[in-house]
Design an enzyme around this catalytic site. Structure first.
Site, PDB file in Angstrom:
ATOM      1  N   ASN A  62       1.523  85.009  43.093  1.00 44.84           N
ATOM      2  CA  ASN A  62       1.644  86.247  43.876  1.00 44.84           C
ATOM      3  C   ASN A  62       0.375  86.477  44.687  1.00 44.84           C
ATOM      4  O   ASN A  62      -0.740  86.224  44.224  1.00 44.84           O
ATOM      5  CB  ASN A  62       2.020  87.451  43.008  1.00 44.84           C
ATOM      6  CG  ASN A  62       1.142  87.678  41.810  1.00 44.84           C
ATOM      7  OD1 ASN A  62       0.612  86.750  41.223  1.00 44.84           O
ATOM      8  ND2 ASN A  62       0.970  88.929  41.435  1.00 44.84           N
ATOM      9  N   GLU A  64      -1.297  89.461  46.858  1.00 43.44           N
ATOM     10  CA  GLU A  64      -1.191  90.888  47.168  1.00 43.44           C
ATOM     11  C   GLU A  64      -1.977  91.232  48.441  1.00 43.44           C
ATOM     12  O   GLU A  64      -2.723  90.410  48.974  1.00 43.44           O
ATOM     13  CB  GLU A  64      -1.669  91.701  45.961  1.00 43.44           C
ATOM     14  CG  GLU A  64      -0.775  91.435  44.757  1.00 43.44           C
ATOM     15  CD  GLU A  64      -1.070  92.331  43.556  1.00 43.44           C
ATOM     16  OE1 GLU A  64      -2.103  93.018  43.538  1.00 43.44           O
ATOM     17  OE2 GLU A  64      -0.237  92.317  42.626  1.00 43.44           O
ATOM     18  N   CYS A  73       5.587  87.913  46.121  1.00 42.73           N
ATOM     19  CA  CYS A  73       5.716  87.428  44.739  1.00 42.73           C
ATOM     20  C   CYS A  73       5.492  85.916  44.672  1.00 42.73           C
ATOM     21  O   CYS A  73       5.688  85.192  45.657  1.00 42.73           O
ATOM     22  CB  CYS A  73       7.125  87.701  44.210  1.00 42.73           C
ATOM     23  SG  CYS A  73       7.512  89.427  43.933  1.00 42.73           S
ATOM     24  N   GLU A  75       7.319  83.649  43.111  1.00 40.35           N
ATOM     25  CA  GLU A  75       8.537  82.847  43.277  1.00 40.35           C
ATOM     26  C   GLU A  75       8.843  82.612  44.754  1.00 40.35           C
ATOM     27  O   GLU A  75       9.223  81.522  45.167  1.00 40.35           O
ATOM     28  CB  GLU A  75       9.737  83.543  42.630  1.00 40.35           C
ATOM     29  CG  GLU A  75       9.635  83.729  41.130  1.00 40.35           C
ATOM     30  CD  GLU A  75       9.005  85.063  40.728  1.00 40.35           C
ATOM     31  OE1 GLU A  75       8.056  85.511  41.401  1.00 40.35           O
ATOM     32  OE2 GLU A  75       9.446  85.641  39.726  1.00 40.35           O
ATOM     33  N   CYS A 112      11.960  89.284  40.030  1.00 39.87           N
ATOM     34  CA  CYS A 112      12.421  90.566  40.594  1.00 39.87           C
ATOM     35  C   CYS A 112      13.670  90.346  41.445  1.00 39.87           C
ATOM     36  O   CYS A 112      14.035  89.207  41.780  1.00 39.87           O
ATOM     37  CB  CYS A 112      11.309  91.217  41.408  1.00 39.87           C
ATOM     38  SG  CYS A 112      11.092  90.502  43.050  1.00 39.87           S
ATOM     39  N   CYS A 115      13.243  88.314  44.681  1.00 36.77           N
ATOM     40  CA  CYS A 115      13.075  86.878  44.437  1.00 36.77           C
ATOM     41  C   CYS A 115      14.402  86.248  44.051  1.00 36.77           C
ATOM     42  O   CYS A 115      14.713  85.120  44.449  1.00 36.77           O
ATOM     43  CB  CYS A 115      12.018  86.628  43.364  1.00 36.77           C
ATOM     44  SG  CYS A 115      10.353  86.962  43.981  1.00 36.77           S
TER      45      CYS A 115
HETATM   46  N1  THU Z   1       5.550  89.784  40.983  1.00 35.41           N
HETATM   47  C1  THU Z   1       5.857  88.472  41.142  1.00 35.41           C
HETATM   48  O1  THU Z   1       5.039  87.674  41.618  1.00 35.41           O
HETATM   49  N2  THU Z   1       7.089  88.047  40.785  1.00 35.41           N
HETATM   50  C2  THU Z   1       8.064  88.857  40.279  1.00 35.41           C
HETATM   51  O2  THU Z   1       9.190  88.412  40.114  1.00 35.41           O
HETATM   52  C3  THU Z   1       7.740  90.226  39.910  1.00 35.41           C
HETATM   53  C4  THU Z   1       6.472  90.760  40.449  1.00 35.41           C
HETATM   54  C5  THU Z   1       4.236  90.251  41.418  1.00 35.41           C
HETATM   55  C6  THU Z   1       4.259  91.145  42.622  1.00 35.41           C
HETATM   56  C7  THU Z   1       2.985  91.923  42.462  1.00 35.41           C
HETATM   57  O3  THU Z   1       1.915  91.170  43.015  1.00 35.41           O
HETATM   58  C8  THU Z   1       2.790  91.997  40.941  1.00 35.41           C
HETATM   59  O4  THU Z   1       3.631  91.002  40.386  1.00 35.41           O
HETATM   60  C9  THU Z   1       3.136  93.344  40.332  1.00 35.41           C
HETATM   61  O5  THU Z   1       4.407  93.736  40.726  1.00 35.41           O
END
Ligand code: THU
Length: 160
Positions: A62, A64, A73, A75, A112, A115
């Site tokens: 991920n 940000e 994310c 994935e 999520c 994704c």
């Molecule tokens: N996140 C992911 O990388 N994958 C997911 O399927 C769920 C959430 C990340 C997004 C964000 O950077 C952090 O987790 C908190 O939501």
């Protein structure tokens, strides 16, 4: 009125060691990718590793952003990289692992919704199921034989 019941089947393993070596290796790649996460806002690091039919492994974490919705994310970082670099290679398996700085993440962390939608696109495009494996830092691992199990009533190209 007619009620429709939707069922799904997932496999739960007590530990990653209960899965084949190939999956342990893929999860290990996801763990390494997780360390490259850029997550200063959530402190929640996620790593994803995708095994392609050409045997290459593509990873993502991920990423940000101070403008929160601009982040991505793990994935989707991985799957879009795979789609961009190896558009002809089928995606066979995805391993995902997540860790929080606030607690020991010992429960499987599912992808999520956004994704799932992204993975569904490629599963449909390649007409071949993508196996999904997800876990925390340790503990149980969930396996889904296909993304379709995780996203009933998916929106796809057939509606356009
Ligand atoms: N996140 C992911 O990388 N994958 C997911 O399927 C769920 C959430 C990340 C997004 C964000 O950077 C952090 O987790 C908190 O939501």
């Amino acid at each position: 009125m007619k009620a429709v019941k939707i069922e799904t089947t997932l496999e739960i393993y007590n530990t990653i060691k209960d899965l084949p070596q190939e999956i342990q290796n893929l999860m290990e790649a996801a763990v390494k990718a997780r360390e490259n996460a850029y997550a200063p806002y959530s402190n929640f690091k996620v790593g994803a590793a995708i095994l392609l039919q050409n045997q290459k492994v593509v990873t993502g974490s991920n990423q940000e952003n101070a403008s929160y919705p601009s982040g991505l994310c793990a994935e989707r970082t991985a799957i879009y990289y795979a789609g961009a670099q190896y558009p002809k290679a089928k995606m066979l398996k995805i391993a995902v692992t997540a860790s929080s700085q606030n607690q020991i993440t010992d429960t499987p962390i599912p992808p999520c919704g956004a994704c799932r939608q992204a993975i569904a696109e490629y599963e449909i495009k390649q007409n071949h199921p993508i196996e999904i494996y997800f876990m925390g830092v340790k503990g149980k691992v969930v396996k889904s034989n296909s993304l379709a199990n995780l996203l009933p009533l998916a929106f796809d190209h057939s509606f356009l």
